[in-house]
Design a protein around this motif. Sequence first.
Motif, short mmCIF file in Angstrom:
data_model
loop_
_atom_site.label_atom_id
_atom_site.label_comp_id
_atom_site.label_asym_id
_atom_site.label_seq_id
_atom_site.Cartn_x
_atom_site.Cartn_y
_atom_site.Cartn_z
N ILE A 78 4.96 -5.26 4.45
CA ILE A 78 4.18 -5.75 3.25
C ILE A 78 3.32 -6.73 3.85
O ILE A 78 2.05 -6.81 3.91
N PHE A 79 3.86 -7.72 4.58
CA PHE A 79 3.12 -9.25 4.96
C PHE A 79 2.01 -8.29 6.03
O PHE A 79 0.70 -9.03 5.95
N GLY A 80 2.36 -7.46 6.89
CA GLY A 80 1.56 -7.29 8.00
C GLY A 80 0.44 -6.51 7.16
O GLY A 80 -0.81 -6.48 7.71
N ARG A 81 0.59 -5.62 6.47
CA ARG A 81 -0.29 -4.88 5.88
C ARG A 81 -1.30 -5.63 5.02
O ARG A 81 -2.57 -5.25 4.84
N ILE A 82 -0.78 -6.59 4.28
CA ILE A 82 -1.77 -7.34 3.38
C ILE A 82 -2.55 -8.13 4.33
O ILE A 82 -3.87 -8.27 4.09
N VAL A 83 -2.15 -8.89 5.52
CA VAL A 83 -2.88 -9.51 6.51
C VAL A 83 -4.04 -8.51 6.94
O VAL A 83 -5.26 -9.10 6.98
N HIS A 84 -3.64 -7.52 7.44
CA HIS A 84 -4.44 -6.59 8.39
C HIS A 84 -5.45 -5.83 7.33
O HIS A 84 -6.56 -5.82 7.46
N ASP A 85 -4.79 -4.96 6.50
CA ASP A 85 -5.50 -4.22 5.60
C ASP A 85 -6.43 -4.80 4.69
O ASP A 85 -7.11 -4.55 4.07
N GLY A 86 -5.73 -5.86 3.98
CA GLY A 86 -6.22 -6.37 2.69
C GLY A 86 -7.21 -7.69 3.20
O GLY A 86 -8.39 -7.84 2.77
N LEU A 109 -9.61 3.30 2.96
CA LEU A 109 -9.68 2.67 1.70
C LEU A 109 -8.34 2.69 1.05
O LEU A 109 -7.99 1.82 0.33
N ALA A 110 -7.49 3.97 1.41
CA ALA A 110 -6.18 3.82 0.66
C ALA A 110 -5.44 2.77 1.12
O ALA A 110 -4.69 2.00 0.34
N ALA A 111 -5.43 2.48 2.36
CA ALA A 111 -4.73 1.19 2.94
C ALA A 111 -5.24 0.02 2.35
O ALA A 111 -4.35 -1.03 1.99
N MET A 112 -6.22 -0.12 2.32
CA MET A 112 -6.86 -1.58 1.55
C MET A 112 -6.39 -1.67 0.10
O MET A 112 -6.12 -2.53 -0.39
N ALA A 113 -6.62 -0.52 -0.52
CA ALA A 113 -6.05 -0.56 -1.92
C ALA A 113 -4.63 -0.90 -1.96
O ALA A 113 -4.19 -1.60 -2.74
#
Length: 386
Positions: free
Chosen positions: A29-37, A72-76
Amino acid sequence: MRYSILMLTGLAFLAGLSGFVGLVDPYSIFGRIVHDGLGLPVAYGWNALVGVNESHGWIPVLSKTDILWPPLAAMALAGVYFVVLTVLAWRYGRAYCHTVCPVGTLLGTLSRFSLFRPVIDGSRCIHCGACEKTCRSSCIDVAHGFVDTSRCVDCFDCVAVCPKGALTFSRTLPVKLPEKTLSGEGISRREMLLTTAVAAGTIAAGLARSQTVVPALMGTGKGKKKILPPGAVSADAFAQRCTACHLCVSRCPSGVLVPAVLENGALQMGQPYMDFSKGYCVYNCNFCSQACPAGAIRPLELAVKEKTKIGIARYAQFHCLIARDGIVCGNCARHCPVQAITLVENEDGRSYPHVDGARCIGCGSCEYHCPAKPAAISVSTLPKSS
């Protein structure tokens, strides 16, 4: 709730359903927030600072970075995680850590057997509730003089705020909370957990043995098969080990690794795949294999990676600009790092690309640099015999 999620996570591991694990694993979750968000605004902010720096000539070695838009789905999804976790932390402290997170539950279970633990001295406690209010883990019950050591993170905030020094750390066994009874025709906690475990096990076993559901969810049905990064053993091993932490995605210099939405099945949502329309596998780069913490991509020395074959290029002459519009191109041959593509003159006097399958490593540079739409040259998966 936390033990139910921990059991579901364990069953998902046994059944090879890593998609569920990636939804609750804190590191992923942390990796997705940092990279995608946060990756996109940080990149734009950095380029703005570099622009100001260039206009003033302060530090000449700074340069702008490429802006790579994640799906966009990953960013969302990353945005939803960020908002939910922020609200939980703001309103309820460590609610996610001790209620949802399977890692927190596992560590908390082990901490029940810790040698030293916080203990409330009933002779000193005046039941002011200061310790209970300051505890961000919600593990102190002043009314019963009990501290839930499975949630305590040893921050010592309760010790600091206690006006009477009633809270100390010692080897004394904690006082057990009295059993709470449910009114009406309810079920006990043990029965609830047993029922949840049996139901989860039945579902997991059914999915693991299903010949129709799992292929659809795992993306192993018909359609173009994904190209695995260098260092990945097989599609099944990659899908089972990858936790969608996106560390490999963030380290990829060309942006060829992108998070999947539903391209490879619902259970592989978030797991990266190689999209050669976004980039290509850089020949002298092994960052993804060095970054993967889960073993989905094995570490490869650069010399080994440069010789690792991940796919093979296929040429479709009818899409090529040379055959279609008479335009002399040769982009694929110029950008091939291993000289696997050469231009061979045909009977019509035109030179067409020819792929040497023995040399081709499937890096996708040819597909990425092909100006034809659709690309006249594309990378396919290797035959099983390879």
